[in-house]
Structures are given as C-alpha cells and as structure tokens.
Design a protein around this motif. Structure first.
Motif, PDB file in Angstrom:
ATOM      1  N   ASP A 144      93.270  23.748 -52.424  1.00 55.64           N
ATOM      2  CA  ASP A 144      94.092  23.392 -51.282  1.00 55.64           C
ATOM      3  C   ASP A 144      93.895  21.907 -50.982  1.00 55.64           C
ATOM      4  N   ASP A 145      93.443  21.559 -49.772  1.00 52.52           N
ATOM      5  CA  ASP A 145      93.253  20.149 -49.437  1.00 52.52           C
ATOM      6  C   ASP A 145      91.813  19.682 -49.635  1.00 52.52           C
ATOM      7  N   TRP A 146      90.970  20.536 -50.205  1.00 55.06           N
ATOM      8  CA  TRP A 146      89.569  20.182 -50.479  1.00 55.06           C
ATOM      9  C   TRP A 146      89.511  19.546 -51.866  1.00 55.06           C
ATOM     10  N   VAL A 147      89.437  18.212 -51.923  1.00 52.38           N
ATOM     11  CA  VAL A 147      89.466  17.486 -53.196  1.00 52.38           C
ATOM     12  C   VAL A 147      88.042  17.299 -53.701  1.00 52.38           C
ATOM     13  N   LEU A 148      87.764  17.818 -54.895  1.00 52.75           N
ATOM     14  CA  LEU A 148      86.433  17.703 -55.478  1.00 52.75           C
ATOM     15  C   LEU A 148      86.239  16.355 -56.145  1.00 52.75           C
ATOM     16  N   PHE A 149      87.259  15.895 -56.844  1.00 53.12           N
ATOM     17  CA  PHE A 149      87.247  14.531 -57.353  1.00 53.12           C
ATOM     18  C   PHE A 149      88.671  14.099 -57.665  1.00 53.12           C
ATOM     19  N   ASP A 150      88.872  12.813 -57.624  1.00 49.10           N
ATOM     20  CA  ASP A 150      90.163  12.210 -57.931  1.00 49.10           C
ATOM     21  C   ASP A 150      89.877  10.808 -58.452  1.00 49.10           C
ATOM     22  N   THR A 151      89.928  10.655 -59.767  1.00 51.45           N
ATOM     23  CA  THR A 151      89.558   9.363 -60.351  1.00 51.45           C
ATOM     24  C   THR A 151      90.523   8.263 -59.952  1.00 51.45           C
ATOM     25  N   ALA A 152      91.782   8.596 -59.664  1.00 53.50           N
ATOM     26  CA  ALA A 152      92.741   7.575 -59.251  1.00 53.50           C
ATOM     27  C   ALA A 152      92.361   6.969 -57.898  1.00 53.50           C
ATOM     28  N   ARG A 153      91.669   7.738 -57.073  1.00 54.23           N
ATOM     29  CA  ARG A 153      91.226   7.263 -55.748  1.00 54.23           C
ATOM     30  C   ARG A 153      89.742   6.915 -55.738  1.00 54.23           C
ATOM     31  N   ASP A 154      89.116   6.999 -56.918  1.00 53.65           N
ATOM     32  CA  ASP A 154      87.678   6.754 -57.036  1.00 53.65           C
ATOM     33  C   ASP A 154      86.893   7.663 -56.091  1.00 53.65           C
ATOM     34  N   LEU A 155      87.356   8.910 -55.992  1.00 53.72           N
ATOM     35  CA  LEU A 155      86.693   9.900 -55.142  1.00 53.72           C
ATOM     36  C   LEU A 155      85.898  10.852 -56.021  1.00 53.72           C
ATOM     37  N   TRP A 156      84.641  11.005 -55.716  1.00 54.52           N
ATOM     38  CA  TRP A 156      83.773  11.865 -56.529  1.00 54.52           C
ATOM     39  C   TRP A 156      82.732  12.517 -55.632  1.00 54.52           C
ATOM     40  N   LEU A 157      82.870  13.815 -55.394  1.00 56.90           N
ATOM     41  CA  LEU A 157      81.854  14.543 -54.644  1.00 56.90           C
ATOM     42  C   LEU A 157      80.740  14.960 -55.584  1.00 56.90           C
ATOM     43  N   PRO A 158      79.496  14.700 -55.249  1.00 63.85           N
ATOM     44  CA  PRO A 158      78.394  15.182 -56.097  1.00 63.85           C
ATOM     45  C   PRO A 158      78.354  16.707 -56.068  1.00 63.85           C
ATOM     46  N   PRO A 159      77.750  17.314 -57.093  1.00 66.13           N
ATOM     47  CA  PRO A 159      77.780  18.786 -57.184  1.00 66.13           C
ATOM     48  C   PRO A 159      77.322  19.506 -55.923  1.00 66.13           C
ATOM     49  N   HIS A 160      76.274  19.001 -55.262  1.00 64.90           N
ATOM     50  CA  HIS A 160      75.729  19.728 -54.106  1.00 64.90           C
ATOM     51  C   HIS A 160      76.651  19.675 -52.886  1.00 64.90           C
ATOM     52  N   ARG A 161      77.690  18.828 -52.934  1.00 67.13           N
ATOM     53  CA  ARG A 161      78.630  18.764 -51.806  1.00 67.13           C
ATOM     54  C   ARG A 161      79.962  19.437 -52.128  1.00 67.13           C
ATOM     55  N   ARG A 162      80.066  20.065 -53.273  1.00 68.87           N
ATOM     56  CA  ARG A 162      81.361  20.635 -53.685  1.00 68.87           C
ATOM     57  C   ARG A 162      81.615  22.042 -53.152  1.00 68.87           C
ATOM     58  N   ARG A 163      80.606  22.657 -52.566  1.00 67.71           N
ATOM     59  CA  ARG A 163      80.789  24.007 -52.017  1.00 67.71           C
ATOM     60  C   ARG A 163      81.259  24.975 -53.095  1.00 67.71           C
TER      61      ARG A 163
END
Length: 363
Positions: free
Chosen positions: A58-77
C-alpha cells in the motif's frame, strides 16, 4: 492490501529484472532453482540492496532507489519464515512466541496471542522446547513467532521444503487458515505446484530472473502456455466448488460450475467451499459421451486452446462451465480427434486421481 514489487539487480550469471503487483492474500513465487526467487525475497527483506527498484505495501514504501529511500531490515515491519524454523533451542515454545512480540510496535495482548496459538494449533506445545517438536510443529511455531511481531508483510522462503509428505499435509491447513483469517499479505516462495495450488491467491512465475507470468492462481495454472514452467507432469488447473454431499461408498460429491465432481471423501461438511486441483495428465478427452467405463467424472467441455509441447504431447485448455482445466494428451491423439479451439467434447477424470493433497480451502 496491495503488494507492489519492482526490482532490478545484476548477479554473476543472473540478472534479476522482476515487476509485479498482487492483491491481498498469498502471492506465490514459483520457478526452478536459480530463477531468482530467494534473491527477490531477500531484496524485499532488506538482506540485499538491489541496483534499482521499489517495493511497497500500500503506502508503506520499503525502498525506492529513485528517491534514495531505503529502510533498514529492522524497520521494515516484516516477518520472515525460512526453510528451517530457526527457533531458539533453549526457549520453550511460549518464550519463542513472546520473543516475536518484542518487535511489534505494541506488544501483543493475551487475546491476540491466544488467537495466533489457536489458529496454528500449537496450544498443546507451549511448554515444550524445539528439540521435542516435529518439523511441521517447528514451522507452525516459527509462523506464530513471525505473526506476533505484527508484520505488515510476511515472507516465507520454501517453508515446507525440509518436511516430508505427512508433515506437509499437517501444516497446509494451518497456512490456509492464515490466508483466510488475516488480511496480512504473504510472499511465498515455492517450487512445489501442489503447494501453490493449495495456498496461492496470486502466482508469479520467474524464469532466469524475469517474470514470465503473473495473475490469479486459477488463471495462471490453467494457462497451457505455462505448462513448460510447471513441467508437463506437474501441470494442473484449479476448480472452485462446494461440497454437495458425502456418499456411503467413501466419495464426496462436489458441485462445480460445469456439473458434479466425485472425489475421495473429504471431512468438511456439506456446503463447504473448496478448490480442487485436477492434474492435466489425469484428464482424458472423448468426442462422444463414453459408456461402459470405470471413470465416474464425465464433464461436457469446450476446447479453448491447444499448445504443442517440445515432445510428443500437447496441452489442451478446456472450458467446463465457467472454469478452465487442462488436459495433456499426445499430438497423435489430438490430430486423430481433430482437437482444436471451439470443439465440443467430454473431459474424463478418474475420481481416485484427485489426491487428498490437491483439495484445499477455497481461499
């Protein structure tokens, strides 16, 4: 919840370039060894950082390389269930379960814990240690521990691969309950057609790192062009139905859109919805309604597609009522009978050909 996956990553000997969207339920990743299934799941989990891509629930983005967004594993739920349960051997089942709750945003209450325990049928195991559990019991506890971490997505990497047939049969009904009683999306890796036919809402077929087919399970499994992916001996389609009656001779009558299907006795009550997997190799075709044969399931059908294989066989897609099934016959038989799209015929299925493992909850 919608799962959206876009991943591109180069590895020695394999370039993973996979994209798919899946609705709520169990999304099965199917493919032969080396197809890229585990690589994809590890990228979703954050155990591998891909070259490019985006994954969101849904709107929970785990990573998006185009936005340089990267959640570490322990924050991915995420909850992750591996081939082996990986339980803590020094802890009881109860403590293994409570360990999962440490990672939840809010610790699970007694009611939530009791529901997971009941759903997985592990209440009688709570005071045991992993060494005293069967393989199937360990996996159920591992699933429970993952669920009690309150994940937004559950990853299961061939969780039944290390189990023998009886243990697989033991755990599959519990995984069906997980699919049916929660709104948790599940990404399920398997190379077993039987497993994905029992569990999957959506099937994604990977071959050499690329998605070759993706869609609802019944649609993908009944596609004759997908037979090479599953293997001609494993190909088979799903037919939804409802138990109409149980007969004293040990057979259960299932009402399907195109008639009635007799299968070995099921324990569920009349009126229960289920889905039956009919293997292509167990379907014979006849131009006229056959008489004087032992097969009990003779269903009017219409040929919708014929796909030649690389050997002497062809895959024939048939419409029975509103459902699609497959038949695998020889090319010689297809030519002799004039099998082609639009042909009216009869599909013949032996009742005993439908194995217990090929009948599951409707999902």
């Amino acid at each position: 919840m919608t799962l959206s996956v876009r991943i591109r990553h180069a590895l020695p000997g394999l370039t993973l370039d996979a994209a798919f969207d899946a609705p709520q339920g169990v999304t099965a990743l199917f493919g032969r060894s080396g197809a890229g299934k585990t690589t994809l799941v590890n990228a979703v989990a954050g155990l591998l950082r891909p070259d490019a891509g985006r994954v969101a629930v849904d709107d929970w983005v785990l990573f998006d390389t185009a936005r340089d967004l990267w959640l570490p594993p322990h924050r991915r739920r995420l909850g992750y269930v591996f081939q082996e349960g990986r339980l803590f051997p020094h802890m009881t089942v109860r403590k293994n379960l409570s360990y999962g709750g440490r990672f939840a945003p809010v610790a699970p209450n007694r009611r939530e814990t009791d529901h997971v325990v009941e759903m997985l049928g592990i209440g009688h195991l709570l005071d045991r240690r992993p060494g005293a559990l069967s393989g199937g019991e360990k996996q159920r506890v591992a699933v429970g521990r993952a669920l009690l971490s309150a994940p937004r997505l559950l990853l299961m990497d061939e969780p039944l691969a290390a189990l023998d047939a009886p243990r697989k049969a033991e755990i599959l009904p519990y995984l069906e309950r997980l699919r049916d009683e929660t709104d948790l999306p599940v990404l399920y890796v398997s190379h077993s057609v039987t497993e994905i036919a029992r569990l999957a809402t959506t099937v994604v077929v990977l071959d050499s790192g690329r998605v070759t087919r993706a869609g609802p399970a019944a649609e993908v499994l009944s596609d004759p062009a997908a037979v090479p992916s599953f293997g001609p001996r494993e190909a088979g389609a799903l037919v939804p139905g409802r138990i109409a009656a149980h007969h004293p001779d040990g057979l259960t009558e299932v009402a399907i859109s195109g008639g009635r299907l007799l299968i070995p006795r099921e324990s569920a009550a009349p009126g229960t919805s289920l889905r039956v997997r009919i293997e292509a190799k167990d379907v014979m075709l006849s131009l006229a309604r056959p008489e004087g044969i032992s097969a009990l399931n003779i269903l009017p059908a219409t040929v919708t597609a014929v796909t030649p294989g690389t050997g002497p066989g062809v895959a024939v897609q048939l419409r029975i009522g509103t459902d699609l099934i497959l038949a695998r016959i020889t090319r010689r038989s297809a030519e002799r009978l004039g099998i082609g799209p639009g042909l009216a015929c009869f599909a013949v299925v032996k009742s005993v050909a439908v194995a217990k493992g090929d009948v599951g909850g409707a999902g």
